[in-house]
Write an enzyme that holds these catalytic residues in place. Structure first.
Site, short mmCIF file in Angstrom:
data_model
loop_
_atom_site.label_atom_id
_atom_site.label_comp_id
_atom_site.label_asym_id
_atom_site.label_seq_id
_atom_site.Cartn_x
_atom_site.Cartn_y
_atom_site.Cartn_z
N ASP A 180 50.28 50.21 28.52
CA ASP A 180 48.85 50.13 28.24
C ASP A 180 48.14 49.31 29.32
OD1 ASP A 180 46.49 50.56 26.85
OD2 ASP A 180 46.81 48.89 25.46
N LYS A 233 45.86 52.80 34.35
CA LYS A 233 46.43 54.13 34.12
C LYS A 233 47.16 54.71 35.33
CE LYS A 233 44.77 52.88 30.42
NZ LYS A 233 45.68 52.07 29.58
N ASP A 262 49.64 54.48 25.74
CA ASP A 262 48.29 54.54 25.15
C ASP A 262 47.32 55.23 26.11
OD1 ASP A 262 46.26 54.13 23.28
OD2 ASP A 262 45.75 52.14 24.08
N ASN A 263 46.23 55.69 25.54
CA ASN A 263 45.10 56.25 26.33
C ASN A 263 45.50 57.45 27.17
OD1 ASN A 263 44.78 52.89 26.64
ND2 ASN A 263 43.05 53.98 25.77
N GLU A 290 40.04 53.56 20.73
CA GLU A 290 39.80 52.37 19.90
C GLU A 290 38.32 52.18 19.55
OE1 GLU A 290 41.69 52.42 22.74
OE2 GLU A 290 41.04 50.92 24.18
N1 SAM Z 1 47.68 46.25 25.25
C1 SAM Z 1 46.43 45.55 25.01
C2 SAM Z 1 46.04 45.74 23.56
O1 SAM Z 1 46.12 46.87 23.08
O2 SAM Z 1 45.62 44.77 22.91
C3 SAM Z 1 45.33 46.04 25.91
C4 SAM Z 1 45.67 46.04 27.37
S1 SAM Z 1 44.29 46.43 28.43
C5 SAM Z 1 43.94 48.10 28.03
C6 SAM Z 1 45.07 46.57 30.02
C7 SAM Z 1 45.47 45.22 30.63
O3 SAM Z 1 46.43 45.46 31.63
C8 SAM Z 1 44.34 44.46 31.28
O4 SAM Z 1 44.25 43.20 30.70
C9 SAM Z 1 44.74 44.36 32.76
O5 SAM Z 1 44.38 43.14 33.35
C10 SAM Z 1 46.24 44.52 32.68
N2 SAM Z 1 46.87 45.14 33.84
C11 SAM Z 1 46.46 46.27 34.49
N3 SAM Z 1 47.32 46.63 35.44
C12 SAM Z 1 48.33 45.71 35.41
C13 SAM Z 1 49.53 45.55 36.16
N4 SAM Z 1 49.87 46.42 37.13
N5 SAM Z 1 50.32 44.49 35.87
C14 SAM Z 1 49.99 43.62 34.89
N6 SAM Z 1 48.87 43.73 34.14
C15 SAM Z 1 48.05 44.76 34.40
MG MG Z 2 44.84 51.10 25.61
#
Ligand code: SAM
Ligand code: MG
Length: 214
Positions: free
Chosen positions: A141, A144, A169-170, A199
């Site tokens: 998640d 993408k 997800d998504n 969501e």
């Molecule tokens: N899983 C969480 C929930 O459902 O409560 C939501 C996660 S949110 C959609 C995506 C998160 O992934 C963001 O906070 C972003 O900073 C982090 N993120 C994106 N790419 C990443 C990566 N390559 N490594 C670590 N974190 C990453």
């Molecule tokens: Mg998500």
């Protein structure tokens, strides 16, 4: 200066949720996101699908890619058997700081290891750094464009075993066409789609569950 959305989300948890009660933390976040401010948690509707996949698997070793404020972390960790471990990766330090407090408020810090850093840097270090052989369950998640490369990286690093379940997800909104093509049409996974909604909205979205065939 004005507070951030994650800070306001944490405030809502501290105001409305009971310490040590994960369900109340989940409910407080869902209420905040439905009635005050949308946020990118997996949310309650897809969250109940996530719950059933986790409950059915009863995984001991879990990896989550993308923690944000810790909503899905709390959802998953509250269902884990005693002794199980969830490693969750987040590269945004501000989000990680909020998530640590949300996870602690839920009383789940013993089950959860929040690692601050990028998935592409940490996946190759899971074995040496955390003594992980293979994961039983992985929740994808994060951003993408990383689903597919990180899945191949987990394969290459030997972190998946026959029967490991990936839940993404998504997969419709915003969508991950390259990842779906890979898990649905390749030879390495048995994959199926759970239709739901983005969501806190009525837009179609869903989760893709893919079992690694080894
Ligand atoms: N899983 C969480 C929930 O459902 O409560 C939501 C996660 S949110 C959609 C995506 C998160 O992934 C963001 O906070 C972003 O900073 C982090 N993120 C994106 N790419 C990443 C990566 N390559 N490594 C670590 N974190 C990453
Ligand atoms: Mg998500």
């Amino acid at each position: 200066t004005r507070s951030t959305r994650p800070q306001r989300l944490l405030k809502a948890v501290q105001k409305h949720a009971t310490r040590g009660d994960p369900q109340s933390v989940i409910s407080a976040i869902d209420h905040f996101c439905r009635h005050s401010e949308w946020a990118m948690n997996v949310g309650d509707e897809k969250g109940s699908i996530l719950d059933s996949v986790v409950s059915e698997l009863n995984p001991e070793k879990v990896l989550e890619l993308g923690t944000y404020c810790g909503y899905s972390t709390v959802r998953i960790a509250r269902l884990l058997p005693p002794g199980a471990r969830l490693i969750t990766l987040e590269f945004n330090a501000d989000y990680a700081a909020i998530a640590r407090q949300v996870i602690a408020w839920a009383g789940l810090e013993d089950k959860v290891q929040l690692v601050e850093g990028a998935s592409e840097d940490w996946i190759p270090r899971m074995k040496e750094h955390f003594g992980i052989e293979t994961f039983d369950f992985v929740f994808l998640d994060h951003w993408k464009d990383r689903y597919l490369p990180d899945t191949k990286l987990m394969e290459d690093c030997g972190l998946l075993r026959k029967g490991t379940v990936l839940l993404a997800d998504n997969v419709i909104c915003p969508g991950v066409p390259d990842y779906l093509e890979y898990v649905r049409n390749g030879l390495f996974y048995k994959s199926c789609y759970f239709k739901s909604h983005l969501e806190y909205t009525k837009a179609e979205d869903g989760l893709e569950k893919s079992v690694f065939l080894g």
